[in-house]
Design an enzyme around this catalytic site. Structure first.
Site, PDB file in Angstrom:
ATOM      1  N   ARG A  46       0.896   7.948  11.644  1.00  0.00           N
ATOM      2  CA  ARG A  46      -0.397   7.829  11.379  1.00  0.00           C
ATOM      3  C   ARG A  46      -0.851   5.996  12.414  1.00  0.00           C
ATOM      4  NH1 ARG A  46      -3.394   2.714   9.975  1.00  0.00           N
ATOM      5  NH2 ARG A  46      -5.906   3.313   8.735  1.00  0.00           N
ATOM      6  N   GLY A  72      -4.367   3.405  13.305  1.00  0.00           N
ATOM      7  CA  GLY A  72      -5.458   3.068  12.670  1.00  0.00           C
ATOM      8  C   GLY A  72      -6.734   2.626  13.820  1.00  0.00           C
ATOM      9  N   ASP A  73      -7.668   1.832  13.949  1.00  0.00           N
ATOM     10  CA  ASP A  73      -8.199   1.674  14.558  1.00  0.00           C
ATOM     11  C   ASP A  73      -7.321   0.448  15.892  1.00  0.00           C
ATOM     12  OD1 ASP A  73      -8.847  -0.202  12.566  1.00  0.00           O
ATOM     13  OD2 ASP A  73      -9.621  -1.742  13.417  1.00  0.00           O
ATOM     14  N   THR A  82      -2.971  -7.045   9.025  1.00  0.00           N
ATOM     15  CA  THR A  82      -3.598  -7.108  10.719  1.00  0.00           C
ATOM     16  C   THR A  82      -4.034  -8.775  11.411  1.00  0.00           C
ATOM     17  OG1 THR A  82      -4.334  -4.661  10.612  1.00  0.00           O
ATOM     18  CG2 THR A  82      -5.253  -5.751  12.302  1.00  0.00           C
ATOM     19  N   GLY A 132      -9.190   1.850   9.247  1.00  0.00           N
ATOM     20  CA  GLY A 132      -9.028   1.904  10.559  1.00  0.00           C
ATOM     21  C   GLY A 132      -9.977   3.688  10.901  1.00  0.00           C
ATOM     22  N   THR A 173      -9.934  -5.576  11.741  1.00  0.00           N
ATOM     23  CA  THR A 173      -9.515  -5.320  10.771  1.00  0.00           C
ATOM     24  C   THR A 173     -10.217  -4.297   9.996  1.00  0.00           C
ATOM     25  OG1 THR A 173      -7.752  -6.534   8.972  1.00  0.00           O
ATOM     26  CG2 THR A 173      -9.979  -7.792   9.760  1.00  0.00           C
ATOM     27  N   GLY A 174      -9.136  -4.028   8.571  1.00  0.00           N
ATOM     28  CA  GLY A 174      -9.784  -2.480   7.543  1.00  0.00           C
ATOM     29  C   GLY A 174      -9.645  -1.611   7.773  1.00  0.00           C
TER      30      GLY A 174
END
Lengths: 168, 136
Positions: B29, B31-32, B1, B55, B52-53
């Site tokens: 799927r 994520g954030d 990301t 999500g 970032t991480g």
């Protein structure tokens, strides 16, 4: 006149000094510097924060070093799916795209969703139909292929990464 | 990301995030990163954030918006708001990752709870910094 500033990231994770060769570390630092320099110069020349964000992220998307654009990781079916979003702090307008497969720079499409559609997020096939209407050119999904990500995907499939899956 | 937050000469903040998602993901799927409020948020009254991480954790804690809300509603500094959200809210529920945040005055915060985060900045003084490891 406001003083300008810019901050970027290229992902967080298990980045260990012992596992990052000096050559690779230099590559990362060089690409981050290039992106920052472009973004900062846009700001010092009077460009908008939106222009700076898009141009800076596009540079990182074009680099195989980062998990975005070129260098994106593999899905379970061996493809690449990209997501991006952008928000304007003045108007609180926002735009996002999810699960696009053929857009070279998803951040550009996210901005176009914000500015040229009445919606905040478009996903998958519909996002790409919108992109076509807006004149975006498309790349094949294998444009995003990198050997490094492929090898890591194989390790994940074979359970060799040793990392616990966390999905919240 | 990857992500970026910028402050321009008119005092306007913008934030953006782009990602290839999670390796071997299924079921469509997401994520954030594309979720406004989770992975990306910007408000001239507080700050801009890109995350970032993992999500799912950033979505559950509405991390990006929460940092802005802490500044606006609790009067916290950008660094207090971002650090308490990453090392408190996110870490408490088991999430890992980090954010970059930039406020309307050009103050920068880059907290993370992983071994490292590729990150860099040019502050209002024009000085550039590029960091990778926790010890940088």
């Amino acid at each position: 006149q406001q003083k300008v500033a810019i901050v970027i990231h290229g992902g967080a994770g298990t980045i260990e000094k012992s596992k990052l060769t000096p050559e690779l570390e230099k590559e990362y630092r060089s690409k981050l510097e290039e992106a920052l320099t472009i973004g900062h110069s846009i700001l010092t020349e009077g460009g908008s924060s939106l222009d700076a964000v898009v141009s800076t992220i596009a540079i990182l998307e074009d680099s195989p070093l980062f998990n975005a654009g070129k260098g994106a990781v593999f899905t379970s079916d061996g493809h690449h799916e990209l997501d991006a979003s952008i928000m304007d702090g003045q108007s609180l307008n926002a735009g996002a795209v999810a699960s696009v497969k053929r857009i070279k720079n998803p951040i550009l499409l996210a901005r176009t969703v914000m500015e040229k559609s009445p919606h905040v997020m478009l996903a998958g096939y519909g996002a790409e139909v919108f992109a076509k209407e807006q004149g975006f050119s498309f790349v094949e999904n294998d444009y995003f292929f990198t050997e490094k990500r492929y090898e890591y995907w194989q390790k994940v499939i074979e359970g060799e990464t040793g990392e616990a899956e966390k999905h919240g | 990301t990857v992500g970026c937050v910028a402050l321009d000469q008119d005092g306007n903040l913008a934030a953006g995030t782009s990602t290839g998602g999670m390796t071997n993901k299924r079921f469509g799927r997401i994520g954030d990163s594309p979720i406004i409020g989770a992975g990306t948020y910007a408000d001239n009254n507080s700050c801009g954030v890109s995350a970032t991480g993992h999500g799912e954790y950033f979505i559950r804690e509405v991390i990006a918006f929460k940092i802005c809300a802490k500044m606006e509603l609790q009067g916290m500094s950008v660094d207090s708001a971002a650090s308490s959200t990453i090392h408190g809210d996110l870490t408490t529920i088991g999430g890992t990752g980090g954010v970059i945040a930039l406020d309307k005055n050009g103050n920068i915060s880059m907290p993370f709870n992983t071994a490292g985060m590729y990150r860099g900045y040019v502050g209002t003084d024009g000085k550039m910094g590029i960091l990778i490891f926790k010890s940088d």
